[in-house]
Design an enzyme around this catalytic site. Structure first.
Site: not given
Ligand code: ATP
Ligand code: GLA
Ligand code: MG
Length: 520
Positions: A259, A57-58, A163, A166, A161, A51, A211
């Site tokens: 992360k 965001e956050h 963003g 995945s 990894g 996505r 996500d």
């Protein structure tokens, strides 16, 4: 948006026309490689996409609404199942076997598996999907748990990894595969999302639910409006007709955002900071004994928000009320959380009336963090401000179709400005950007993008840009000349091509029945 995960025998149901030829080759290769690897054909393929987040965001783990969409890139798991005579065993291979080594592991008789969150191991993502699905199967009293051998071949095209999530694509595809392996052909989308959200946390990142919702619920051609309160829900949003079609361009920074490694000082710390901000605000406003909510640490800024206005007697489901509530909350933070330098454990414990030991046990043990001070003020200001931007973005998307080019240009500019404001907030007060992402955004804007920002967790990874269609080439050229070729002079053409994706909204999770099909 509720209902069951679609089951199909046709790739036309999954991919847009221009992607079909390439996908047919990829799927044929996956199915023939499966047969070679395991000596029997795959029975089905479970598929879930990555996505891109457009705005919000956050704030998912603070239970505020977000607007992501699925991309075409996805994770495919080709699967065959047989009854286990001895210990039930999962054999799992990856088409990228040099990067993701072949593994096999056994499942306990009760269906449980061990997951070691300290090792960054790709099959942990399968195991977390397996664990979540097993719990759901138990809830539905399905038979056969812990009695199957499962063979799997994985093929993912979402950059790992990078963003674009995945990880959620992998976990959702895994959970779906395990449900189907146990004979469940109808899988409820909402149940799948809920289990995938909780189970992905087993790999060590205390993430929100955006996500997985985007991966499962998305529909081709539309963005998705996802809400988490009072319960998980999603609906599609059409893009308005504008003189130049709304085009989102995604650009990789190629800064690896690991992360897991950084979780104690980045992602998981932000979750703790937001939760503690909510606790402190609730305490300052005299709200006591509030029930747990579905956020990662059981109490969110959204729950504080709802309880605060409920106590004040506000009814307000109205969007205008909601926006004014968020504005009022910004004032409350301004007045009652003044410390720019952050708050120590001692100060927070005193403010919420608990011991430091209790505080650490409740909020910092399962997902440890490393920090001496917690920036409650800045984190809360970002969350409330970003929640307002989501509302404004949604309003703009739903505004009447522009009647001429001028109005249309205005609309695109307003949407772009909101993306730029998000980037500023992420960079300056949430501190989740990095110089490379900032540079990609600056370059894009100078070359004609309406708005640019990081997407996903940040600290590297990906950026998203709203670009007029006639400026896409100019923006790409600016990145190539001034970012990619400069920073990565040795990058080959294929990697450079992967770096920039002009993405249309893709479709969500699907089960593909292989059995009985001769060709794709
Ligand atoms: P973000 O969460 O920032 O949107 P992301 O989900 O791609 O980005 P992570 O959450 O760190 O990044 O998850 C990446 C991990 O997911 C990889 O390190 C790997 O373990 C697993 N993974 C992703 N794609 C694949 C794949 N095709 N095959 C095997 N494992 C994969
Ligand atoms: C990651 C998490 C999501 C969300 C974003 C930031 O992608 O997995 O739940 O918190 O970061 O918006
Ligand atoms: Mg992820």
């Amino acid at each position: 948006m509720t209902g069951n995960v679609p089951v199909t025998q046709s790739l036309d149901d999954i991919y847009p026309q221009d992607a079909l030829e390439g996908q047919r080759k990829r799927w044929s290769n996956l199915l023939s490689s499966f047969k070679e690897a395991y000596g029997r054909p795959a029975e089905f393929v479970s598929r879930s996409p990555g996505r891109v987040n457009l705005i919000g965001e956050h704030i998912d783990y603070s239970l505020y609404e977000v607007i992501p969409m699925a991309v075409t890139a996805d994770v495919l798991l080709a699967v065959a199942v047989s009854p286990a005579n001895g210990s039930p065993t999962v054999r799992i291979q990856n088409v990228q076997s040099d990067k993701f080594a072949t593994r096999s592991f056994t499942i306990a008789k009760d269906g449980e598996v061990d997951i070691d969150p300290t090792s960054h191991e790709w099959t942990n993502y399968f195991k977390s999907g397996l664990r979540g699905a097993t719990q759901l199967l138990k809830k539905h009293a399905v038979s056969g748990i812990g009695q199957l051998n499962i063979d799997i071949l994985a093929d993912g095209t979402v950059p790992a990894g990078g963003g674009l999530s995945s990880s959620a694509a992998f976990v959702c595809a895994s959970a779906l595969a395990v449900m189907r392996a146990h004979g469940q052909e109808t899988v409820d989308k909402k149940e799948l999302v809920e289990l995938a959200v909780v189970s992905e946390r087993a790999v060590g990142v205390n993430s929100g639910g955006m996500d997985q919702a985007a991966s499962v619920f998305s529909q081709r051609g539309s963005a998705l409006y996802v809400a988490f309160q009072p319960e998980l829900s999603a609906r599609t949003i059409e893009f308005p007709q504008t003189h130049t079609p709304l085009t989102f361009v995604i650009a990789q920074s190629f800064v690896a955002a690991d992360k897991h490694v950084t979780a104690p000082v980045c992602y998981n710390l932000r979750v703790v900071e937001c939760t503690l901000a909510a606790r402190v605000l609730a305490s300052i406003c005299g709200l006591k004994d509030l029930p747990d909510d579905s956020s990662p640490l059981g109490f969110s800024l959204r729950s504080f928000h709802d309880s605060y206005f409920k106590k004040k007697g506000a009814v307000g489901d109205d969007v205008k009320d909601f926006r004014s509530q968020l504005d009022q909350l910004v004032h409350i933070v301004d007045n009652y959380l003044p410390q720019e330098e952050g708050y120590t454990r001692q100060q927070i414990s005193e403010l919420i009336g608990t011991s430091i030991d209790e505080l650490e046990k409740r909020y910092m043990t399962k997902f440890p963090v490393r920090a001496d001070s917690f920036k409650l003020r800045q984190r809360a200001l970002h969350v409330f401000g970003e929640a307002v931007r989501v509302l404004k973005f949604m309003d703009l998307l739903q505004s009447p179709t522009p009647s001429d080019d001028k109005e249309s240009e205005e609309l695109l500019k307003s949407l772009g400005n909101l993306l730029n404001d998000t980037q500023e907030s992420c960079r300056d007060i949430y501190e989740c950007s990095c110089p490379e992402l900032d540079e990609l955004c600056k370059l894009a804007r100078s070359a004609g993008a309406y708005g640019s920002r990081l997407t996903g967790a940040g600290w590297g990874g990906c950026s998203v840009h709203l670009v007029p269609q006639d400026k896409v080439e100019a923006v790409k050229k600016a990145w190539e000349d001034k970012y990619y070729n400069k920073r990565f002079p040795d990058m080959d053409a294929a990697k450079l091509q992967d770096a920039i994706v002009v993405s249309k909204p893709g479709s969500g999770s699907t089960l593909f029945q292989v059995a009985g099909r001769e060709s794709l």
